[in-house]
Design a protein around this motif. Structure first.
Motif, PDB file in Angstrom:
ATOM      1  N   GLY A  12      57.762   8.748 -91.374  1.00  0.00           N
ATOM      2  CA  GLY A  12      56.437   9.120 -90.886  1.00  0.00           C
ATOM      3  C   GLY A  12      55.409   8.041 -91.150  1.00  0.00           C
ATOM      4  N   TYR A  13      55.476   7.407 -92.322  1.00  0.00           N
ATOM      5  CA  TYR A  13      54.538   6.315 -92.608  1.00  0.00           C
ATOM      6  C   TYR A  13      54.777   5.141 -91.674  1.00  0.00           C
ATOM      7  CZ  TYR A  13      52.382   2.248 -94.576  1.00  0.00           C
ATOM      8  OH  TYR A  13      51.662   1.108 -94.713  1.00  0.00           O
ATOM      9  N   GLY A  14      56.038   4.832 -91.428  1.00  0.00           N
ATOM     10  CA  GLY A  14      56.337   3.726 -90.518  1.00  0.00           C
ATOM     11  C   GLY A  14      55.769   3.967 -89.131  1.00  0.00           C
ATOM     12  N   ALA A  16      53.247   6.007 -88.502  1.00  0.00           N
ATOM     13  CA  ALA A  16      51.791   6.061 -88.622  1.00  0.00           C
ATOM     14  C   ALA A  16      51.185   4.672 -88.757  1.00  0.00           C
ATOM     15  CB  ALA A  16      51.401   6.922 -89.817  1.00  0.00           C
ATOM     16  N   ALA A  17      51.941   3.718 -89.260  1.00  0.00           N
ATOM     17  CA  ALA A  17      51.423   2.361 -89.423  1.00  0.00           C
ATOM     18  C   ALA A  17      51.380   1.611 -88.091  1.00  0.00           C
ATOM     19  CB  ALA A  17      52.263   1.596 -90.425  1.00  0.00           C
ATOM     20  N   LEU A  18      52.064   2.107 -87.083  1.00  0.00           N
ATOM     21  CA  LEU A  18      52.033   1.437 -85.780  1.00  0.00           C
ATOM     22  C   LEU A  18      50.646   1.507 -85.143  1.00  0.00           C
ATOM     23  CD1 LEU A  18      55.410   2.488 -84.149  1.00  0.00           C
ATOM     24  CD2 LEU A  18      54.754   0.247 -85.014  1.00  0.00           C
ATOM     25  N   GLY A  19      49.974   2.634 -85.294  1.00  0.00           N
ATOM     26  CA  GLY A  19      48.647   2.785 -84.696  1.00  0.00           C
ATOM     27  C   GLY A  19      47.647   1.774 -85.223  1.00  0.00           C
ATOM     28  N   PRO A  20      47.462   1.684 -86.544  1.00  0.00           N
ATOM     29  CA  PRO A  20      46.540   0.674 -87.067  1.00  0.00           C
ATOM     30  C   PRO A  20      46.968  -0.763 -86.749  1.00  0.00           C
ATOM     31  CG  PRO A  20      46.885   2.361 -88.707  1.00  0.00           C
ATOM     32  CD  PRO A  20      47.855   2.629 -87.586  1.00  0.00           C
ATOM     33  N   ALA A  21      48.275  -1.015 -86.710  1.00  0.00           N
ATOM     34  CA  ALA A  21      48.736  -2.366 -86.385  1.00  0.00           C
ATOM     35  C   ALA A  21      48.342  -2.738 -84.954  1.00  0.00           C
ATOM     36  CB  ALA A  21      50.244  -2.462 -86.567  1.00  0.00           C
ATOM     37  N   LEU A  22      48.514  -1.810 -84.045  1.00  0.00           N
ATOM     38  CA  LEU A  22      48.093  -2.064 -82.662  1.00  0.00           C
ATOM     39  C   LEU A  22      46.584  -2.184 -82.561  1.00  0.00           C
ATOM     40  CD1 LEU A  22      50.505   0.367 -80.803  1.00  0.00           C
ATOM     41  CD2 LEU A  22      50.647  -2.116 -80.920  1.00  0.00           C
ATOM     42  N   ALA A  23      45.869  -1.374 -83.345  1.00  0.00           N
ATOM     43  CA  ALA A  23      44.406  -1.425 -83.317  1.00  0.00           C
ATOM     44  C   ALA A  23      43.895  -2.786 -83.792  1.00  0.00           C
ATOM     45  CB  ALA A  23      43.821  -0.315 -84.179  1.00  0.00           C
ATOM     46  N   VAL A  24      44.494  -3.329 -84.841  1.00  0.00           N
ATOM     47  CA  VAL A  24      44.069  -4.646 -85.345  1.00  0.00           C
ATOM     48  C   VAL A  24      44.296  -5.707 -84.277  1.00  0.00           C
ATOM     49  CG1 VAL A  24      44.635  -6.440 -87.026  1.00  0.00           C
ATOM     50  CG2 VAL A  24      44.329  -4.094 -87.784  1.00  0.00           C
ATOM     51  N   GLY A  25      45.429  -5.641 -83.611  1.00  0.00           N
ATOM     52  CA  GLY A  25      45.696  -6.598 -82.541  1.00  0.00           C
ATOM     53  C   GLY A  25      44.688  -6.501 -81.411  1.00  0.00           C
ATOM     54  N   PHE A  62      45.701   4.883 -96.023  1.00  0.00           N
ATOM     55  CA  PHE A  62      45.624   6.338 -96.177  1.00  0.00           C
ATOM     56  C   PHE A  62      46.965   6.981 -95.826  1.00  0.00           C
ATOM     57  CE2 PHE A  62      44.315  10.560 -94.488  1.00  0.00           C
ATOM     58  CZ  PHE A  62      43.829  11.083 -95.675  1.00  0.00           C
ATOM     59  N   GLY A  63      47.591   6.498 -94.769  1.00  0.00           N
ATOM     60  CA  GLY A  63      48.915   6.998 -94.391  1.00  0.00           C
ATOM     61  C   GLY A  63      49.965   6.680 -95.444  1.00  0.00           C
ATOM     62  N   LEU A  64      49.861   5.509 -96.068  1.00  0.00           N
ATOM     63  CA  LEU A  64      50.793   5.141 -97.126  1.00  0.00           C
ATOM     64  C   LEU A  64      50.657   6.080 -98.321  1.00  0.00           C
ATOM     65  CD1 LEU A  64      52.870   3.147 -98.313  1.00  0.00           C
ATOM     66  CD2 LEU A  64      50.939   1.843 -99.188  1.00  0.00           C
TER      67      LEU A  64
END
Length: 70
Positions: A12-14, A16-25, A62-64
């Motif tokens: 689930g964390y993995g 959930a981390a996709l969203g912020p990673a795409l947002a930073v890009g 927060f997801g972590l």
């Protein structure tokens, strides 16, 4: 059954981390695009980009934290 729950939390964390990673890009792509089109806007756009980066990374942290809470 506890081992399965831990694995699901990490999965689930993995995801959930996709969203912020795409947002930073997307944030930095928009920043680079804006500065490339109008270089004098750098001083205005840079703080906005850094604030967006900080907020997106805060979501990942927060997801972590939530992944480790039972």
């Amino acid at each position: 059954m506890e081992g399965l729950t831990g694995s699901i939390n990490v999965l689930g964390y993995g995801l959930a981390a996709l969203g912020p990673a795409l947002a930073v890009g997307m944030i930095f792509a928009a920043y680079i695009n804006g500065v490339a089109r109008q270089p004098e806007s750098r001083n205005l756009l840079q703080p906005i980009a850094i604030l967006g980066f900080a907020l997106a990374e805060a979501l990942a942290l927060f997801g972590l934290v939530l992944a480790f809470i039972n």
